[in-house]
Write an enzyme that holds these catalytic residues in place. Sequence first.
Site, PDB file in Angstrom:
ATOM      1  N   CYS A   1       0.859  -1.192   0.000  1.00 36.75           N
ATOM      2  CA  CYS A   1       0.000   0.000   0.000  1.00 36.75           C
ATOM      3  C   CYS A   1       0.894   1.240   0.000  1.00 36.75           C
ATOM      4  O   CYS A   1       2.006   1.210   0.524  1.00 36.75           O
ATOM      5  CB  CYS A   1      -0.884  -0.025   1.245  1.00 36.75           C
ATOM      6  N   HIS A   2       0.393   2.331  -0.548  1.00 37.62           N
ATOM      7  CA  HIS A   2       1.175   3.571  -0.581  1.00 37.62           C
ATOM      8  C   HIS A   2       1.534   4.077   0.810  1.00 37.62           C
ATOM      9  O   HIS A   2       2.528   4.783   0.969  1.00 37.62           O
ATOM     10  CB  HIS A   2       0.422   4.666  -1.362  1.00 37.62           C
ATOM     11  N   THR A   3       0.750   3.701   1.823  1.00 38.84           N
ATOM     12  CA  THR A   3       1.058   4.139   3.185  1.00 38.84           C
ATOM     13  C   THR A   3       2.400   3.561   3.639  1.00 38.84           C
ATOM     14  O   THR A   3       3.156   4.212   4.369  1.00 38.84           O
ATOM     15  CB  THR A   3      -0.060   3.723   4.157  1.00 38.84           C
TER      16      THR A   3
ATOM     17  N   HIS B   1       0.873  -3.691   6.134  1.00 37.49           N
ATOM     18  CA  HIS B   1      -0.393  -3.711   6.893  1.00 37.49           C
ATOM     19  C   HIS B   1      -1.591  -4.212   6.081  1.00 37.49           C
ATOM     20  O   HIS B   1      -2.713  -4.158   6.561  1.00 37.49           O
ATOM     21  CB  HIS B   1      -0.691  -2.314   7.454  1.00 37.49           C
ATOM     22  N   GLU B   2      -1.353  -4.720   4.869  1.00 39.36           N
ATOM     23  CA  GLU B   2      -2.446  -5.327   4.084  1.00 39.36           C
ATOM     24  C   GLU B   2      -2.096  -6.790   3.897  1.00 39.36           C
ATOM     25  O   GLU B   2      -1.270  -7.121   3.029  1.00 39.36           O
ATOM     26  CB  GLU B   2      -2.572  -4.667   2.699  1.00 39.36           C
TER      27      GLU B   2
ATOM     28  N   CYS C   1     -12.166  -3.184  19.886  1.00 38.72           N
ATOM     29  CA  CYS C   1     -12.130  -3.911  21.162  1.00 38.72           C
ATOM     30  C   CYS C   1     -13.494  -4.486  21.539  1.00 38.72           C
ATOM     31  O   CYS C   1     -13.577  -5.469  22.273  1.00 38.72           O
ATOM     32  CB  CYS C   1     -11.586  -3.019  22.273  1.00 38.72           C
TER      33      CYS C   1
ATOM     34  N   CYS D   1     -16.306   1.038  25.803  1.00 39.00           N
ATOM     35  CA  CYS D   1     -15.676   1.818  24.716  1.00 39.00           C
ATOM     36  C   CYS D   1     -16.753   2.588  23.953  1.00 39.00           C
ATOM     37  O   CYS D   1     -17.523   2.000  23.188  1.00 39.00           O
ATOM     38  CB  CYS D   1     -14.912   0.894  23.767  1.00 39.00           C
TER      39      CYS D   1
ATOM     40  N   CYS E   1     -16.437   2.019  20.084  1.00 38.74           N
ATOM     41  CA  CYS E   1     -16.933   0.736  19.553  1.00 38.74           C
ATOM     42  C   CYS E   1     -18.453   0.636  19.676  1.00 38.74           C
ATOM     43  O   CYS E   1     -19.103  -0.002  18.842  1.00 38.74           O
ATOM     44  CB  CYS E   1     -16.268  -0.436  20.280  1.00 38.74           C
TER      45      CYS E   1
ATOM     46  N   CYS F   1     -11.644   2.944  17.319  1.00 39.43           N
ATOM     47  CA  CYS F   1     -11.415   2.430  18.675  1.00 39.43           C
ATOM     48  C   CYS F   1     -10.030   2.883  19.159  1.00 39.43           C
ATOM     49  O   CYS F   1      -9.030   2.612  18.492  1.00 39.43           O
ATOM     50  CB  CYS F   1     -11.494   0.904  18.668  1.00 39.43           C
TER      51      CYS F   1
ATOM     52  N   ARG G   1      -4.381   2.682  20.710  1.00 37.97           N
ATOM     53  CA  ARG G   1      -3.863   3.739  19.835  1.00 37.97           C
ATOM     54  C   ARG G   1      -2.516   4.291  20.312  1.00 37.97           C
ATOM     55  O   ARG G   1      -1.591   4.487  19.523  1.00 37.97           O
ATOM     56  CB  ARG G   1      -4.892   4.880  19.747  1.00 37.97           C
TER      57      ARG G   1
ATOM     58  N   CYS H   1      -6.847  -2.722   3.893  1.00 42.02           N
ATOM     59  CA  CYS H   1      -6.689  -1.263   3.904  1.00 42.02           C
ATOM     60  C   CYS H   1      -7.343  -0.586   2.715  1.00 42.02           C
ATOM     61  O   CYS H   1      -8.506  -0.215   2.761  1.00 42.02           O
ATOM     62  CB  CYS H   1      -5.208  -0.876   3.986  1.00 42.02           C
TER      63      CYS H   1
ATOM     64  N   ARG I   1      -2.163  -2.989  -7.121  1.00 39.43           N
ATOM     65  CA  ARG I   1      -1.709  -3.717  -5.943  1.00 39.43           C
ATOM     66  C   ARG I   1      -0.747  -4.819  -6.371  1.00 39.43           C
ATOM     67  O   ARG I   1      -1.061  -5.617  -7.258  1.00 39.43           O
ATOM     68  CB  ARG I   1      -2.881  -4.334  -5.162  1.00 39.43           C
TER      69      ARG I   1
END
Length: 394
Positions: A57-59, A79-80, A109, A114, A117, A125, A129, A190, A389
């Site tokens: 991913c570009h992130t 992260h994907e 969670c 929360c 959530c 959530c 974090r 993502c 991708r």
Amino acid sequence: PERHHRLSLNITMTEGKPIECKAMVAFGVNDLQECDIIVAPPKAGEVRVKVVTNALCHTDIYTLGGSDPEGLFPCILGHEAGAIVESVGEGVTSVKPGDHVVPGYTPQCKEESCIFCQSSKTNLCPKIRATQGKGVMPDGTSRFTLKKDGSTIFHFMGCSTFGEYTVLAEISCAKIDPAMDLEKACLFGCGISTGLGAVWNTCKVEKGSSVAVFGIGAVGLAVIQAAKAAGATAIAGIDINPKKFELAKTLGMTHSFNPKDYPDKTMQSVLVAESPSTWGWDYTFDCTGNTDVMRSALEASHRGWGQSCVIGVAASGHEIKTRPFNLIIGRTWKGTAFGGWKTRDDVPELCKKCMSGEIVVDHFITHKFKGVAGTVQAIEALHSGECLRAVVTY
């Protein structure tokens, strides 16, 4: 440490023990190296998984390139992904060894306490974090060390899937149907989910609407696909690479605009004039991360009711601006994180819709590579402009 053998997920051999495996470690800006790492067993509330597929991913590139204010080095990006649970820590009940999961950078969670959530208005959530942003697990420590010297490696976005194994928080694991192809499942981690959700959840685009999409990469194409599915009748694509228009048309784009064709005009003025009503587009989406484009997107939205959604992440320190009058006359500026999807509830459902043919994602996978080192080729492919991708299978 136990050396893992490809595709032999012999859980009894590795459970509770460190695992030695390969990972692409980012040691600094654009410094990515294949290394042997040690992945510690999961602690309470954690899950160790074998990463099977990873989509670039570009992130990841954004952080590797030094644009991310939270970027920490050395770290394991990615992260994907599509993964299989190898072992679980104390107290984990929602997944077990052998389950197939998609890691989520936006956890869920589900606790009654929360307020995020429990709200239908957001998926943000905040449970882990603070630690996720610092590159560590919820207890404040890392599960990754470099084999050669035992030095600590940071986590990334709570996922770190540029390695053959990783450790996730239980609340970051979306358990999916094991029949779902992990090569496609990783796409829902993502970008594709974000584009779909921006349309269906954040803006709730209605039938008969007009939509303008700025930036037609994977996310922009997912926005176009979702807008078509929602019944939008006019869908504009804006990109400086005209090669991207062909696929966009097959997914539902009805109008195409290349800013280079209008050197003396702003894109917002061109788009408003060319909109079905000549008053702007009902919904506009920025998929570029460029703050000037974000302004164009807002100002191209419809007088009286236009909504403009920011999806692209801007580089550190950049700010958006427009004249307040643009909001006074009825335009709304909003943003989306992971398309508003609640990871553990919604990703499994998106995968089901993919399996049934309701959501088609095959066209997003333009490149395939093998092995952790294939990540380098995936990055080159993504930079080429010809790639949506690139999926790497470990």
